[in-house]
Design a protein around this motif. Structure first.
Motif, PDB file in Angstrom:
ATOM      1  N   ALA A 163       0.846  -1.323   0.076  1.00 11.05           N
ATOM      2  CA  ALA A 163       0.123  -0.005  -0.001  1.00 11.05           C
ATOM      3  C   ALA A 163       0.736   1.244   0.014  1.00 11.05           C
ATOM      4  O   ALA A 163       0.513   2.401  -0.657  1.00 11.05           O
ATOM      5  CB  ALA A 163      -0.901   0.073   1.102  1.00 11.05           C
ATOM      6  N   GLN A 164       2.042   1.238   0.747  1.00 11.09           N
ATOM      7  CA  GLN A 164       2.887   2.319   0.814  1.00 11.09           C
ATOM      8  C   GLN A 164       3.338   2.579  -0.664  1.00 11.09           C
ATOM      9  O   GLN A 164       3.645   3.754  -1.048  1.00 11.09           O
ATOM     10  CB  GLN A 164       4.097   2.312   1.654  1.00 11.09           C
ATOM     11  N   GLY A 169       0.823   4.349  -2.722  1.00 11.08           N
ATOM     12  CA  GLY A 169       0.628   5.599  -2.404  1.00 11.08           C
ATOM     13  C   GLY A 169       1.577   6.609  -2.670  1.00 11.08           C
ATOM     14  O   GLY A 169       1.278   7.709  -3.248  1.00 11.08           O
ATOM     15  N   ASP A 175      -9.518   3.436  -5.135  1.00 13.36           N
ATOM     16  CA  ASP A 175      -9.178   2.921  -3.671  1.00 13.36           C
ATOM     17  C   ASP A 175      -7.448   3.149  -3.956  1.00 13.36           C
ATOM     18  O   ASP A 175      -6.825   3.353  -3.086  1.00 13.36           O
ATOM     19  CB  ASP A 175      -9.368   1.423  -3.991  1.00 13.36           C
ATOM     20  N   ALA A 176      -6.795   2.900  -5.429  1.00 14.77           N
ATOM     21  CA  ALA A 176      -5.429   3.028  -5.350  1.00 14.77           C
ATOM     22  C   ALA A 176      -5.185   4.403  -5.005  1.00 14.77           C
ATOM     23  O   ALA A 176      -3.946   4.567  -4.378  1.00 14.77           O
ATOM     24  CB  ALA A 176      -4.948   2.722  -6.902  1.00 14.77           C
ATOM     25  N   GLN A 233      -4.346   4.953  -1.180  1.00 17.46           N
ATOM     26  CA  GLN A 233      -3.313   4.129  -0.307  1.00 17.46           C
ATOM     27  C   GLN A 233      -2.305   5.063   0.354  1.00 17.46           C
ATOM     28  O   GLN A 233      -1.694   5.855  -0.374  1.00 17.46           O
ATOM     29  CB  GLN A 233      -2.865   3.082  -1.277  1.00 17.46           C
ATOM     30  N   THR A 234      -1.927   4.738   1.413  1.00 15.72           N
ATOM     31  CA  THR A 234      -0.952   5.425   2.070  1.00 15.72           C
ATOM     32  C   THR A 234       0.064   4.578   2.853  1.00 15.72           C
ATOM     33  O   THR A 234       1.440   4.896   2.916  1.00 15.72           O
ATOM     34  CB  THR A 234      -1.279   6.243   3.118  1.00 15.72           C
ATOM     35  N   GLY A 293      -5.313   3.641   5.357  1.00 20.30           N
ATOM     36  CA  GLY A 293      -4.808   3.592   3.955  1.00 20.30           C
ATOM     37  C   GLY A 293      -4.214   2.340   3.324  1.00 20.30           C
ATOM     38  O   GLY A 293      -3.310   2.522   2.859  1.00 20.30           O
ATOM     39  N   ILE A 294      -4.690   1.316   3.904  1.00 22.45           N
ATOM     40  CA  ILE A 294      -4.156  -0.031   3.509  1.00 22.45           C
ATOM     41  C   ILE A 294      -5.272  -0.961   2.966  1.00 22.45           C
ATOM     42  O   ILE A 294      -6.138  -1.315   3.816  1.00 22.45           O
ATOM     43  CB  ILE A 294      -3.358  -0.660   4.658  1.00 22.45           C
ATOM     44  N   ALA A 295      -5.523  -1.152   1.573  1.00 24.18           N
ATOM     45  CA  ALA A 295      -6.429  -1.857   1.252  1.00 24.18           C
ATOM     46  C   ALA A 295      -6.011  -3.522   1.527  1.00 24.18           C
ATOM     47  O   ALA A 295      -4.893  -3.964   1.481  1.00 24.18           O
ATOM     48  CB  ALA A 295      -6.481  -1.953  -0.172  1.00 24.18           C
ATOM     49  N   LEU A 333      -3.909  -5.640  -0.679  1.00 24.93           N
ATOM     50  CA  LEU A 333      -2.513  -5.172  -0.768  1.00 24.93           C
ATOM     51  C   LEU A 333      -1.923  -5.726   0.431  1.00 24.93           C
ATOM     52  O   LEU A 333      -0.745  -6.216   0.349  1.00 24.93           O
ATOM     53  CB  LEU A 333      -2.396  -3.733  -0.857  1.00 24.93           C
TER      54      LEU A 333
END
Length: 428
Positions: free
Chosen positions: A98-99, A102, A144-145, A148-149, A154-156, A159
Motif C-alpha cells: 500500500a505504501q 501511495g 481505491d489506489a 493508499q498510504t 490507507g491500506i487495502a 494489498l
C-alpha cells in the motif's frame, strides 16, 4: 579511456530513435542513452556483496534524472527498470504494498510497468507474481489506489495480503542479489575507475541537449513556489523586513508546538541569523525566536549521553515574534512578483554569472514604485547552500543583480529578453 567512453555514450545516445518499450502516452524523442556506468569498486564487491552494485545503479539513475536532467524515456530501459525494482523493494519493506502504491503517486502506472518488466528480465518470478497481483488490483480499483498510504486507514486488505508473502520470500530468496546478478551481466554496463567517475558523469551530463532549458524550468518552479506560496513568501518577507535583516536559508518540516498557550502548527526555519520558527496566523505569517533552554540539543546516540541529561532535557520553545507580515501584504507582494515574472528574471540573472549558481531561497524586501515610476521588487537571493547572496532588482523595464552588501552591478536583463526567454520555455 575517458574520451573513448564519452564517445561511446554519445554514439549510444544519438543512435536510438524510438522508445525502449511501447507505453501509451509516452512522448516520442529522437535520442536515447544506452549506457550504464558504475564504479569498479561496486563490481569488485560483487558477488560477495550485491549492495554496492545495486546502489551504484540507483545513484546513476538519480544523477541522470536529477543533475543531468534526462527524462525516464531517454535513459537505458534496464537502468530505469532496476531503479524502480529497488524502489519497489524499499517501499514494501518499509510500509508494505500500500505504501508503494501511495508513494508512487502520478507515476504509478510507469513505475509498475518498470517493476514488472524488470522482474521478468531478472527472472525473479516469485517476486513478479506478487507484483502482478498488485498491478491487477490497481487496474481494477483506481479510486481505491489513490487512497493508499501504507498507514492506518490507507491500506487495502488485498494489498496487505501480499506483504507477508513478500517478507517471507525476502528471507528465503532476497531480491537484491538477483538484481545485482542481472545488472552485472548487462551488455550496456561499463565499470569505471572510481577516481574517474566524477569526470565521466559530468561528460555524460553535457550530452543532454535540453540540459539548460530543463534546469531553468526546475529552478523557476522552485522560485515560483517561494514567491507564491503564502507561508514561504510570508516567512521570507518577515525575515527580509525585520529590524535586522535575516533572509531565509531554509524552511523545514512542520510540527505542533505550544505557542502562547495554544497547540499550534509551526515550521522550523533557518535564516542568516540562525534557527527560527515560522507560523501562519489568522492575520498573517510570523517569524519567531527559537529558544533552546538547554543551550544544546540532545545527542543523536544514547550512548553519548546520561540518564540525568535525558530526564533534565527541556524541549525547545517558540519565543517572541521577530517580525510579522499580514495576509494583505503577502497577497499584494505575490501579485507584483507574478506581474514582473520575478522567478524567471532571477533565474536569467543567475544564469548569466560565470560560475554555476542556483538560488536556495529568495526573500522579498520591498515592492512598489521606483523613482522612475516603475513597478518593482527588491529581492534578497541566497545561493549555493548559503555561501553567497545577491540582491535582485526586478522592474517593468527588466532586472539587475547586485552584490551584497556593496550593491555593485553584476548582470542585467531587459524586459524584451525576459519575454523572449518565456517564449523559448513555452516552445521547449
Amino acid at each position: 579511456m575517458l574520451k573513448a567512453l564519452l564517445n561511446k555514450a554519445k554514439t549510444a545516445f544519438e543512435s536510438k530513435s524510438e522508445s525502449p518499450k511501447p507505453i501509451a502516452a509516452q512522448p516520442k524523442y529522437q535520442q536515447h542513452l544506452d549506457l550504464i556506468v558504475v564504479p569498479e569498486s561496486a563490481m569488485d564487491a560483487f558477488p560477495d556483496d550485491p549492495n554496492p552494485l545495486v546502489d551504484a545503479m540507483v545513484n546513476y539513475v538519480n544523477f541522470l534524472t536529477q543533475q543531468a536532467q534526462f527524462n525516464r524515456f531517454e535513459i537505458s530501459a534496464e537502468a530505469i527498470q532496476a531503479y524502480h525494482v529497488d524502489y519497489y523493494l524499499a517501499q514494501v519493506k518499509n510500509g508494505g504494498h500500500a505504501q508503494f502504491v501511495g508513494n508512487s503517486g502520478a507515476n504509478l502506472a510507469y513505475t509498475l510497468a518498470d517493476v514488472i518488466d524488470g522482474l521478468k528480465a531478472m527472472k525473479a518470478f516469485d517476486h513478479l507474481a506478487l507484483a502482478e497481483k498488485m498491478s491487477k488490483w490497481v487496474a481494477e480499483n483506481p479510486e481505491d489506489a489513490d487512497a493508499q498510504t501504507g498507514a492506518e486507514g490507507g491500506i487495502a486488505p488485498e494489498l496487505a495480503a501480499l506483504d507477508n508473502p513478500f517478507y517471507e520470500l525476502e528471507k528465503a530468496h532476497p531480491l537484491r542479489p538477483i538484481m545485482a546478478e542481472w545488472i552485472a551481466n548487462l551488455e550496456v554496463l561499463q565499470a569505471v575507475d572510481d577516481r574517474m567517475m566524477p569526470r565521466v558523469l559530468q561528460g555524460i551530463k553535457t550530452l543532454n541537449p535540453n540540459l539548460r532549458t530543463r534546469q531553468s524550468k526546475t529552478h523557476i518552479a522552485k522560485l515560483v513556489n517561494q514567491l507564491s506560496n503564502p507561508l514561504f513568501l510570508g516567512l521570507g518577507m518577515a525575515g527580509a523586513k525585520a529590524a535586522k535583516i535575516e533572509p531565509l536559508l531554509q524552511v523545514g518540516t512542520g510540527s505542533n508546538r505550544n505557542v502562547d498557550g495554544q497547540n499550534t502548527m509551526t515550521w522550523f526555519v533557518q535564516t542568516t541569523e540562525g534557527k527560527r520558527f515560522g507560523l501562519s496566523t489568522e492575520t498573517g505569517v510570523e517569524l519567531r525566536e527559537y529558544v533552546d533552554p538547554n543551550g544544546e540539543t540532545l545527542p543523536v546516540s544514547l550512548k553519548d549521553t546520561s540518564l540525568d541529561h535525558i530526564t533534565s532535557f527541556v524541549p525547545v520553545e517558540v519565543g517572541n515574534v521577530v517580525n510579522s507580515v499580514t495576509h494583505a501584504e503577502i497577497d499584494a507582494t505575490k501579485a507584483v512578483c507574478a506581474k514582473l515574472n520575478a522567478p524567471i528574471a532571477i533565474e536569467m540573472l543567475l544564469a548569466k554569472l560565470p560560475e554555476d549558481t542556483e538560488a536556495d531561497y529568495v526573500s522579498v524586501r520591498s515592492t512598489g514604485q521606483s523613482l522612475e515610476d516603475q513597478l518593482g521588487a527588491s529581492i534578497y537571493v541566497v545561493c549555493n547552500q548559503g555561501s553567497v547572496a545577491y540582491s535582485a532588482i526586478v522592474e517593468e523595464s527588466g532586472a539587475r543583480l547586485l552584490t551584497e552588501p556593496s550593491h555593485d552591478l553584476l548582470v542585467q536583463v531587459s524586459a524584451v529578453e525576459i519575454s523572449e526567454f518565456i517564449e523559448g520555455l513555452q516552445a521547449a
